[in-house]
Design an enzyme around this catalytic site. Structure first.
Site, PDB file in Angstrom:
ATOM      1  N   ASP A 180     -10.866   1.703  -3.207  1.00  0.00           N
ATOM      2  CA  ASP A 180     -11.432   1.449  -1.881  1.00  0.00           C
ATOM      3  C   ASP A 180     -12.958   1.526  -1.928  1.00  0.00           C
ATOM      4  O   ASP A 180     -13.617   1.188  -0.948  1.00  0.00           O
ATOM      5  CB  ASP A 180     -10.915   2.489  -0.874  1.00  0.00           C
ATOM      6  CG  ASP A 180      -9.553   2.098  -0.316  1.00  0.00           C
ATOM      7  OD1 ASP A 180      -9.055   1.011  -0.662  1.00  0.00           O
ATOM      8  OD2 ASP A 180      -8.987   2.884   0.467  1.00  0.00           O
TER       9      ASP A 180
ATOM     10  N   ASP B  57       0.834  -1.211   0.000  1.00  0.00           N
ATOM     11  CA  ASP B  57       0.000   0.000   0.000  1.00  0.00           C
ATOM     12  C   ASP B  57       0.868   1.260   0.000  1.00  0.00           C
ATOM     13  O   ASP B  57       2.074   1.215   0.285  1.00  0.00           O
ATOM     14  CB  ASP B  57      -0.895  -0.010   1.249  1.00  0.00           C
ATOM     15  CG  ASP B  57      -2.219   0.696   1.018  1.00  0.00           C
ATOM     16  OD1 ASP B  57      -2.298   1.522   0.086  1.00  0.00           O
ATOM     17  OD2 ASP B  57      -3.171   0.438   1.776  1.00  0.00           O
TER      18      ASP B  57
HETATM   19  C1  GLA Z   1      -5.747   1.966   2.240  1.00  0.00           C
HETATM   20  C2  GLA Z   1      -6.138   0.819   1.339  1.00  0.00           C
HETATM   21  C3  GLA Z   1      -7.227   0.007   1.988  1.00  0.00           C
HETATM   22  C4  GLA Z   1      -6.764  -0.499   3.323  1.00  0.00           C
HETATM   23  C5  GLA Z   1      -6.326   0.657   4.177  1.00  0.00           C
HETATM   24  C6  GLA Z   1      -5.686   0.176   5.472  1.00  0.00           C
HETATM   25  O1  GLA Z   1      -6.783   2.883   2.340  1.00  0.00           O
HETATM   26  O2  GLA Z   1      -6.540   1.290   0.094  1.00  0.00           O
HETATM   27  O3  GLA Z   1      -7.596  -1.072   1.156  1.00  0.00           O
HETATM   28  O4  GLA Z   1      -5.706  -1.402   3.131  1.00  0.00           O
HETATM   29  O5  GLA Z   1      -5.377   1.481   3.511  1.00  0.00           O
HETATM   30  O6  GLA Z   1      -5.274   1.220   6.251  1.00  0.00           O
END
Ligand code: GLA
Length: 734
Positions: free
Chosen positions: A543, A473
């Site tokens: 997301d 990420d």
């Molecule tokens: C980001 C990612 C999510 C999740 C969060 C965790 O927003 O896109 O899918 O993994 O971080 O903090």
């Protein structure tokens, strides 16, 4: 004082040394103007036969439209691709053809490298074009070296310059835009006179704001299956710039109404001057492009096929069905909760359990929310008393593989790492650090930081050797651009060196841990580009997991990037991002057009849903090869319609899948007529509806056999009349 010699503004062309960069259906022709040595772009488009009039030969009259294959600021040229300041302070570069080399890399790939040199300075530019014959794709990049006495400053040097000349026609640009939770919305526009610039200055997020890709329809707006289209994408996970300059071209004296479109694409030059030392080489990111004479569907399929074969890691292997813990557990979990999730997921036929954020950091810096722990990559012993390896084993005993979330490019000020190394964050002296999601970006330009990031990930993977998947990420962009490591005169190198370092880390990890899958995530779809994809197996598309909005997000994303890599998860309703409730079947039917996963707590699903989920996962595994490796045909766009439909067709055209969705209720909605595409007109197909629920079918011709030609001319009628109705049909040739 020495007097300069003179020349007229424009000379005639006398073209020689024609360089053909060919794929099965397209040609890029370059040629040298022997009068002044300039390398010109002669043609790019549908395949040229050798006697084609598209190749100018002999003397060409002034007024003909021929432009440099890679123009430089110098002499008569002002609006150009390359701009450099030479060691003696001169602002001008004049490039002439020196030589070229054609290498057959294998039966499908030919690499053409053309050397251009400055007329006066020991400064050279290598243009590289790799043609992928069957996929009709060209990958190109530019490398610069010099032997001047002092560094040369590169102000701008895009990866490509392409010029289109349509004297009586227009240009239409399709591009992808959006931010967190609304990625890759399609935008279509006519390019009027003037410059259209798409630029991204996030530094770490290549594809928020706009995605570094486009489709360009020449002369007329293209459709899915008609019109000439160029599609391209920059393989770069940092700041970038795409310029579409629609102007009248050169200053000639004739009166023709010229409409030239000059396109340059590359890493952004904003605050990014590069001081290139003598003997050093600077290479741009690669630009990937394709030409289709019959619409944007072919252009997408060319890029998808290319990316599966030549870009994505293990693009020939189907991806596992994943359960990601994020929406189901968030930061709030302990070992017993995770084991319960695993139990349920295993009983549903799941394949890969992925533990998301929240598993690391200890004591004051325990990661129980976004404000602490980034940088301290040790398991949180309160939540996971037996450590990661015990969880990996627990997954294994349930027949699941195990994956883990990390965000290794970042640091929270609340961390042991930041206490020890505050100078490792990207920062400017005497300015306040700007926090975003309570974190800072690590300065990967510093070799010690690069080594630390590599080691942090390598340690997790070697201490827990059966970890099979990493969700990588990246939740913030670069601000306060500056490095405590780079010298005062190299601060503008951060944009470029950051991405190069990230790529070195990922490439090293790929060598050391070849069996670990990587999912690229950047707050959802912030890093969807071919540079990141070349170092990963898939991306997290957004997301936003609302199935209705996902239809649009995936529709746009899959214009360029392939379904096999598109992480798409079924989540709980009401949806966390939008509050919308959609049927479980609809959510599955949407997620099944990509790499299906779940992102929920399966232990709280009602038994009725459990049974459906299990059946849907089983069905997906059966159809997975068609989604992962098939050709995408977009039938009805969600833009401007109340329903939408798409298909995947296997390479041999023996199997196909049709997905259709109702997007919103309207009165007097009739059964939708779908004209299918991509099938073999000569074959006959048995049609079966799959993935239906409670015996509720949307067709009354289940099991019927219909000729491919009829399916593609008469079509079929499907009943998706109510809001969020959806249907999946499977076609088998008999
Ligand atoms: C980001 C990612 C999510 C999740 C969060 C965790 O927003 O896109 O899918 O993994 O971080 O903090």
């Amino acid at each position: 004082m020495k007097l300069n010699s003179t020349k007229v503004y424009e000379t005639a062309y006398e073209i020689d040394v024609i360089i053909d960069i060919n794929t099965r259906h397209s040609s890029l022709l370059l040629g040298v103007n022997t009068i002044n040595g300039e390398l010109l772009q002669l043609f790019f488009g549908e395949k040229c036969r050798s006697s084609s009039p598209k190749v100018p030969r002999g003397v060409v009259k002034p007024g003909s439209e021929l432009y440099a294959a890679y123009s430089a600021f110098g002499g008569a040229e002002t609006d150009v691709a390359l701009r450099a300041t030479h060691a003696d302070g001169a602002l001008s570069t004049e490039l002439v053809y020196d030589s070229h080399l054609v290498e057959e890399e294998d039966s499908n790939r030919t690499l053409t490298t053309i050397k251009l040199v400055d007329k006066h300075y020991a400064f050279s530019v290598l243009l590289s074009y790799r043609a992928f014959f069957d996929e009709n794709v060209i990958e190109c990049w530019v490398s610069i070296t010099h032997e001047e006495n002092e560094p040369v400053i590169l102000h701008q040097c895009p990866s490509v310059e392409l010029t289109f000349v349509e004297t009586s026609n227009d240009y239409f640009l399709t591009s992808l835009h959006g931010l967190w939770e609304r990625e890759n919305e399609l935008q279509e526009e006519r390019l009027y006179r003037g410059k259209k610039v798409l630029e991204n200055r996030y530094g770490t997020w290549s594809s928020f704001g706009s995605n570094p890709s486009f489709m360009l329809s020449l002369g007329q707006p293209s459709t899915e299956d008609s019109g000439p289209v160029v599609a391209g994408a920059l393989a770069w996970s940092g700041a970038w710039k795409m310029t579409f300059n629609h102007d009248a071209g050169r200053l000639f004296y004739d009166k023709a109404d010229r409409r030239r479109l000059n396109v340059t694409i590359g890493a952004s030059e904003f605050a990014a001057e590069y001081h290139l030392a003598p003997g050093e080489q600077f290479s741009t990111p690669a630009f990937i492009f394709t030409f289709s004479s019959n619409g944007r569907g072919t252009a997408s399929r060319n890029l998808h096929r290319w990316s599966r074969k030549y870009c994505l890691r293990e693009g020939g292997d189907a991806r596992p069905v994943v359960l990601n813990s994020w929406e189901g557990a968030g930061f709030d979990f302990d070992e017993s909760k995770l084991l319960l999730m695993m139990d349920q997921f295993a009983s549903m036929g799941g394949e890969m359990f992925v533990l998301d954020d929240g598993w690391f950091g200890n004591k004051n810096y325990a990661r129980n929310n976004p404000s602490a722990g980034l940088g301290d990559w040790n398991a949180n012993r309160t939540k996971i008393p037996n450590g990661l390896s015990s969880l990996v084993n627990e997954a294994k005993t349930r027949g699941l593989r195990f994956g883990i979330w990390i965000e290794p490019e970042m640091v929270n000020p609340n961390s042991l790492l930041f206490e020890a190394h505050p100078e490792w964050a990207i920062q400017q002296p005497d300015r306040e650090n700007v926090l975003y999601r309570d974190q800072l970006v690590l300065d990967l330009c510093n070799p010690k930081v690069e080594a630390f990031v590599y080691q942090s990930v390598a340690a997790i993977l070697s201490d827990n050797s059966e970890i099979a998947y990493v969700k990588w990420d990246c939740n913030r962009s670069i601000t306060n651009l500056g490095s405590t490591y780079l010298g005062f005169d190299r601060q503008t190198h951060v944009w470029y060196e950051y991405v190069k370092s990230l790529y070195r880390i990922l490439d090293r990890l790929a060598v050391t841990f070849p069996n670990v899958m990587i999912q690229m995530c950047a707050s959802g779809g912030g890093r969807i580009d071919f540079g990141a994809l070349g170092r990963s197996h898939e991306f997290w598309a957004s997301d936003n997991t609302d199935a209705l909005q996902r239809i649009y997000i995936q529709w746009g994303t899959n214009y360029i990037y392939p379904a096999i890599a598109t992480g798409a998860h079924v989540t709980h309703c009401p949806n966390k991002q939008t509050g919308r409730t959609t049927p479980l079947k609809f959510r599955f039917d949407v997620a099944m057009t990509g790499r299906l996963g779940l992102e929920l707590d399966p232990s709280v699903l009602p038994e009725r849903d459990n049974v459906y989920v299990k059946a849907a996962i089983e069905e997906y595994k059966r159809i997975r090869p068609v989604v992962a490796f098939g050709d995408l045909y977009r039938l009805v766009s969600p833009y401007g319609n109340d329903y939408c439909a798409l298909m995947y067709v296997s390479d041999d055209k023996c199997r196909a899948l049709v997905f259709a969705y109702n997007l919103g209720h309207r009165l007097q909605h009739e059964h939708e007529k779908l004209i299918l595409a991509g099938l073999d007109a000569q074959q006959r197909y048995r049609i079966s509806e799959i993935n239906y629920r409670d015996d509720k079918r949307a067709i009354d011709f289940d099991g019927e056999i219909v000729a491919g030609s009829d399916l593609m001319s008469v079509g079929i009628s499907v009943d998706v009349r109510n809001e969020f109705d959806s249907i999946v049909l499977e076609l088998h040739s008999i």
